[in-house]
Design a protein around this motif. Structure first.
Motif, PDB file in Angstrom:
ATOM      1  N   LYS A 192       0.781  -2.873  -6.715  1.00  0.00           N
ATOM      2  CA  LYS A 192       1.473  -1.928  -5.837  1.00  0.00           C
ATOM      3  C   LYS A 192       1.736  -2.585  -4.499  1.00  0.00           C
ATOM      4  O   LYS A 192       0.924  -3.371  -4.009  1.00  0.00           O
ATOM      5  N   VAL A 193       2.889  -2.281  -3.933  1.00  0.00           N
ATOM      6  CA  VAL A 193       3.235  -2.770  -2.594  1.00  0.00           C
ATOM      7  C   VAL A 193       3.639  -1.574  -1.744  1.00  0.00           C
ATOM      8  O   VAL A 193       4.477  -0.768  -2.154  1.00  0.00           O
ATOM      9  N   THR A 194       3.021  -1.439  -0.577  1.00  0.00           N
ATOM     10  CA  THR A 194       3.456  -0.430   0.380  1.00  0.00           C
ATOM     11  C   THR A 194       4.135  -1.146   1.542  1.00  0.00           C
ATOM     12  O   THR A 194       3.796  -2.291   1.857  1.00  0.00           O
ATOM     13  N   GLN A 195       5.082  -0.470   2.169  1.00  0.00           N
ATOM     14  CA  GLN A 195       5.871  -1.132   3.203  1.00  0.00           C
ATOM     15  C   GLN A 195       6.172  -0.163   4.339  1.00  0.00           C
ATOM     16  O   GLN A 195       6.632   0.956   4.104  1.00  0.00           O
ATOM     17  N   ASP A 196       5.911  -0.599   5.565  1.00  0.00           N
ATOM     18  CA  ASP A 196       6.258   0.154   6.768  1.00  0.00           C
ATOM     19  C   ASP A 196       7.307  -0.637   7.534  1.00  0.00           C
ATOM     20  O   ASP A 196       7.126  -1.829   7.790  1.00  0.00           O
ATOM     21  N   ILE A 197       8.409   0.016   7.895  1.00  0.00           N
ATOM     22  CA  ILE A 197       9.495  -0.623   8.625  1.00  0.00           C
ATOM     23  C   ILE A 197       9.687   0.110   9.941  1.00  0.00           C
ATOM     24  O   ILE A 197       9.824   1.329   9.947  1.00  0.00           O
ATOM     25  N   GLN A 198       9.714  -0.643  11.037  1.00  0.00           N
ATOM     26  CA  GLN A 198       9.868  -0.012  12.348  1.00  0.00           C
ATOM     27  C   GLN A 198      10.683  -0.912  13.268  1.00  0.00           C
ATOM     28  O   GLN A 198      10.491  -2.135  13.302  1.00  0.00           O
ATOM     29  N   ALA A 199      11.596  -0.316  14.019  1.00  0.00           N
ATOM     30  CA  ALA A 199      12.356  -1.042  15.041  1.00  0.00           C
ATOM     31  C   ALA A 199      11.563  -1.018  16.336  1.00  0.00           C
ATOM     32  O   ALA A 199      11.179   0.059  16.813  1.00  0.00           O
ATOM     33  N   ILE A 200      11.319  -2.203  16.910  1.00  0.00           N
ATOM     34  CA  ILE A 200      10.519  -2.315  18.128  1.00  0.00           C
ATOM     35  C   ILE A 200      11.139  -3.357  19.046  1.00  0.00           C
ATOM     36  O   ILE A 200      11.940  -4.188  18.609  1.00  0.00           O
ATOM     37  N   LEU A 228      -3.946  -4.925  -9.421  1.00  0.00           N
ATOM     38  CA  LEU A 228      -3.821  -3.923 -10.475  1.00  0.00           C
ATOM     39  C   LEU A 228      -4.932  -2.879 -10.419  1.00  0.00           C
ATOM     40  O   LEU A 228      -4.779  -1.772 -10.935  1.00  0.00           O
ATOM     41  N   GLY A 229      -6.047  -3.237  -9.779  1.00  0.00           N
ATOM     42  CA  GLY A 229      -7.143  -2.280  -9.630  1.00  0.00           C
ATOM     43  C   GLY A 229      -7.048  -1.451  -8.373  1.00  0.00           C
ATOM     44  O   GLY A 229      -7.907  -0.598  -8.124  1.00  0.00           O
ATOM     45  N   GLY A 230      -6.006  -1.684  -7.575  1.00  0.00           N
ATOM     46  CA  GLY A 230      -5.804  -0.911  -6.364  1.00  0.00           C
ATOM     47  C   GLY A 230      -6.397  -1.514  -5.106  1.00  0.00           C
ATOM     48  O   GLY A 230      -6.296  -0.920  -4.028  1.00  0.00           O
ATOM     49  N   SER A 231      -7.038  -2.706  -5.219  1.00  0.00           N
ATOM     50  CA  SER A 231      -7.667  -3.324  -4.048  1.00  0.00           C
ATOM     51  C   SER A 231      -6.630  -4.076  -3.216  1.00  0.00           C
ATOM     52  O   SER A 231      -5.803  -4.818  -3.752  1.00  0.00           O
TER      53      SER A 231
END
Length: 255
Positions: A192-200, A228-231
């Motif tokens: 799993k990949v999570t992504q945060d995008i912000q203009a700064i 795959l185990g969520g770590s």
């Protein structure tokens, strides 16, 4: 032909696979970004024959690429690939799925430098939850560039969990993306990949690396890679010049 198109989509829904036109759009998008169509773009008939799909599937796929600004279609003139300049000089990256999320255009390159074990910056610590906040993670830093363009495309810091120290010591730093080497070196697979995008506004250091004035807009992207185990095993922090990078997202409505 429309019946064949509907049959293709029905079969894919039954198999719970992405619609065929999305699969085709993804394949063509990768080839466009890789420069495979530098000469002439295939005709609809050629695409139908090569991929064994209907003309409606081809047209739906091409419509998506046209909406992204990757190709231009004109009656009587066929389909052409839009040059980077026509897209505002920015690199487009689709994020319809994990494979696309992790993909850069093949014309860009990055070489990382090791920074050793460091404390995570505050903006990355917030993604750790309640544990591991005091651990020192293995850091690598690099600047990404497009071939033939002296301007940096991105400045990236990558942090790996300390349990991967032995694997990170064996990285080939001129091979580009580091997470892909973890599969070979430590058997770590991305689940799993999570992504945060912000203009700064650009900090003094980021402005120096990217050749900008301090305070100019940049796009900061924080990615967290889970196995795959969520770590959580990797965190990357990337800064792009505000006018040089575009994310393209597709959202399909079910039903």
């Amino acid at each position: 032909m429309r019946d064949r198109f509907l049959d293709e989509q029905a079969t894919l829904v039954k198999d719970r696979a992405p619609p065929r036109y999305l699969q085709l759009a993804g394949e063509l998008r990768r080839k466009v970004l890789a420069g495979n169509f530098a000469g002439t773009f295939p005709t609809e008939a050629e695409l139908c024959q090569h991929y064994n799909v209907s003309r409606f599937t081809v047209r739906e796929a091409l419509r998506r690429l046209q909406a992204e600004g990757l190709i231009a279609r004109r009656r009587g003139s066929g389909t052409t690939v839009q040059p980077a300049a026509a897209r505002g000089g920015a690199l487009h990256q689709p994020i319809s799925n994990v494979a696309e999320l992790l993909q850069y255009a093949s014309g860009s390159r990055i070489r990382y430098e090791p920074r050793g074990a460091v404390e995570l910056p505050g903006l990355a610590v917030g993604h750790l939850g309640d544990t591991g906040r005091r651990d020192r993670w293995i850091c690598f830093s690099g600047t990404r560039r497009i071939e033939g363009d002296p301007r940096p495309l991105a400045a990236t810091d990558v942090f790996f969990h300390p349990r991967l120290e032995a694997a990170t010591a064996a990285f080939e730093l001129d091979r580009g993306t580091l997470f892909a080497q973890l599969d070979e070196l430590a058997g770590v697979h991305v689940g799993k990949v999570t992504q945060d995008i912000q203009a700064i506004p650009a900090s003094t250091e980021i402005a120096r690396i990217l050749g900008l004035r301090r305070g100019m807009p940049v796009l900061r992207v924080i990615r967290c890679y889970h196995d795959l185990g969520g770590s959580l095993f990797e965190i990357s922090v990337t800064h792009h010049p505000g006018d040089r990078f575009v994310y393209s997202m597709h959202i399909d409505v079910d039903g």
